[in-house]
Write an enzyme that holds these catalytic residues in place. Sequence first.
Site, PDB file in Angstrom:
ATOM      1  N   THR A 152      61.196  39.944  10.785  1.00 27.13           N
ATOM      2  CA  THR A 152      62.049  39.953  11.979  1.00 27.13           C
ATOM      3  C   THR A 152      61.086  39.742  13.138  1.00 27.13           C
ATOM      4  OG1 THR A 152      61.879  42.332  12.317  1.00 27.13           O
ATOM      5  CG2 THR A 152      63.711  41.592  10.954  1.00 27.13           C
ATOM      6  N   HIS A 153      61.517  39.030  14.154  1.00 26.64           N
ATOM      7  CA  HIS A 153      60.638  38.640  15.269  1.00 26.64           C
ATOM      8  C   HIS A 153      59.422  37.860  14.771  1.00 26.64           C
ATOM      9  CE1 HIS A 153      62.846  41.713  17.665  1.00 26.64           C
ATOM     10  NE2 HIS A 153      62.799  42.380  16.532  1.00 26.64           N
ATOM     11  N   SER A 274      47.573  11.351   7.771  1.00 27.24           N
ATOM     12  CA  SER A 274      47.245  10.987   9.150  1.00 27.24           C
ATOM     13  C   SER A 274      46.340   9.767   9.115  1.00 27.24           C
ATOM     14  CB  SER A 274      46.528  12.160   9.819  1.00 27.24           C
ATOM     15  OG  SER A 274      45.768  11.696  10.919  1.00 27.24           O
ATOM     16  N   GLU A 287      60.094  17.898   9.746  1.00 22.21           N
ATOM     17  CA  GLU A 287      60.136  17.811  11.211  1.00 22.21           C
ATOM     18  C   GLU A 287      61.278  16.908  11.674  1.00 22.21           C
ATOM     19  OE1 GLU A 287      55.874  17.528  12.918  1.00 22.21           O
ATOM     20  OE2 GLU A 287      55.699  17.052  10.800  1.00 22.21           O
TER      21      GLU A 287
END
Length: 455
Positions: A152-153, A274, A287
């Site tokens: 959580t958080h 990359s 993404e």
Amino acid sequence: MWGGRFSEGPAAVMREINASLPFDKRLWRHDVAGSRAHAAMLGARGIIAPADAAEIDRGLADVAADYDANGVPDDLALEDIHMLTEARLADRIGAVAGRLHTARSRNDQVATDFRLWVRDAVDEVLGALGQFQAALLARAEEHADSVMPGFTHLQSAQPVTLGHHLMAYHEMAARDASRFSDARARMNRCPLGSAALAGTGFPIDRDATAAALGFDGPTLNSLDSVSDRDFALDYLGAATQCALHLSRLAEEFVLWASQPFGFISLSDRWSTGSSIMPQKRNPDAAELVRGHSGRIAGCLVALTVTMKGLPLAYSKDMQDDKPPVFEAHDLLGLSLAAMTGMVESATFRTDRMRAVAESGYATATDLADWLVREAGVPFREAHHTTGRAVARAEALGVMLHELPLLELQAIDARITARVYDVLSVDASVASRTSFGGTAPARVRAAIAAARGTCR
Ligand code: ARG
């Protein structure tokens, strides 16, 4: 098609702004199906001669075969798919083609075509959601016992199992499927025969065309029928919510694939490299799923704002209904397929997940619960005692289950050696047996239940 009262043709820009053919050609199958159902009904009711209806039907089948083989041409002079198809029909069968548009308008025609298209789109999404759910179920079953930190958080909170975490997304997908199914049931009424806006004086049979096109029956109000795009908004609403669920999972995969987390490695098939940094394995697909969700939500906003404030009945603004729905559908299809592929092929680094679950004092709640259960301590006091134990463990640089009994007893004399039974992450998850909880037995039961209700 409407040149009778005009003495000049349209300006070039008029033609361009007016034309929807470049995008609405995607409706061609549905347009032909709607026209064939309409022609058959006109013939059966004696509104046109049955022989003409038969000729129109043959001609439309030919036009469809031509579209199928050669694609739909971009002839802006013909404005939209409805005019193009009628023109192509006339090329084949001559003046009889002009009888097809009896007791019909492009307004009820496009409303019908678009409903048929969106209904098919819903069926495609339901199929893709079923595959996504199957992938989640398979991986959840494999990892019903695999311990990971629950957050959580984004702070380690309590240990959970990876199976439980994946089943959370299965729940979201199940709600998505139910939203799409609801939308499908609501949209399955046929507007054909509402004509331009007021209905028609010809003795048409709307039940017959509705049945021929697989609808549950005709729509009830002609004004509403030609100006209603709720079905498209329902689709976009369901698509937006589905996309945001996919985006949340995509975000977790992006985080989990990062080096600081190291919880998963995505398969080569779902990673990119990359051009400059040879060590990189980027989660581009995840993404993009995250990114596409924003565009899909944008499509919902686009159509919402287009429809807002339009008076009854049809206005040409409504021609702009199709691009956002097509765009959202394409993006959602890609997103669902990509997330399904990533879920199926990801390697879950369960050793790393376990190590992180053990390192964050994630069983502190278990210690507090033990004090309540075994020593009769009120929960608030147990919470405080446990906080001191965590602080002591932190000071000594050990995990909670490594804290010596004497250290624990110095904090609260009621603690006994039996406490160590609950301080391991496995004991913690195994203890969470409440309905809907993370205990492996519960997760297995949830998977079995889901298998029973899913296709
Ligand atoms: N291409 C139009 C659309 O998609 C068809 C309906 C045109 N109706 C009209 N009255 N101009 O909305």
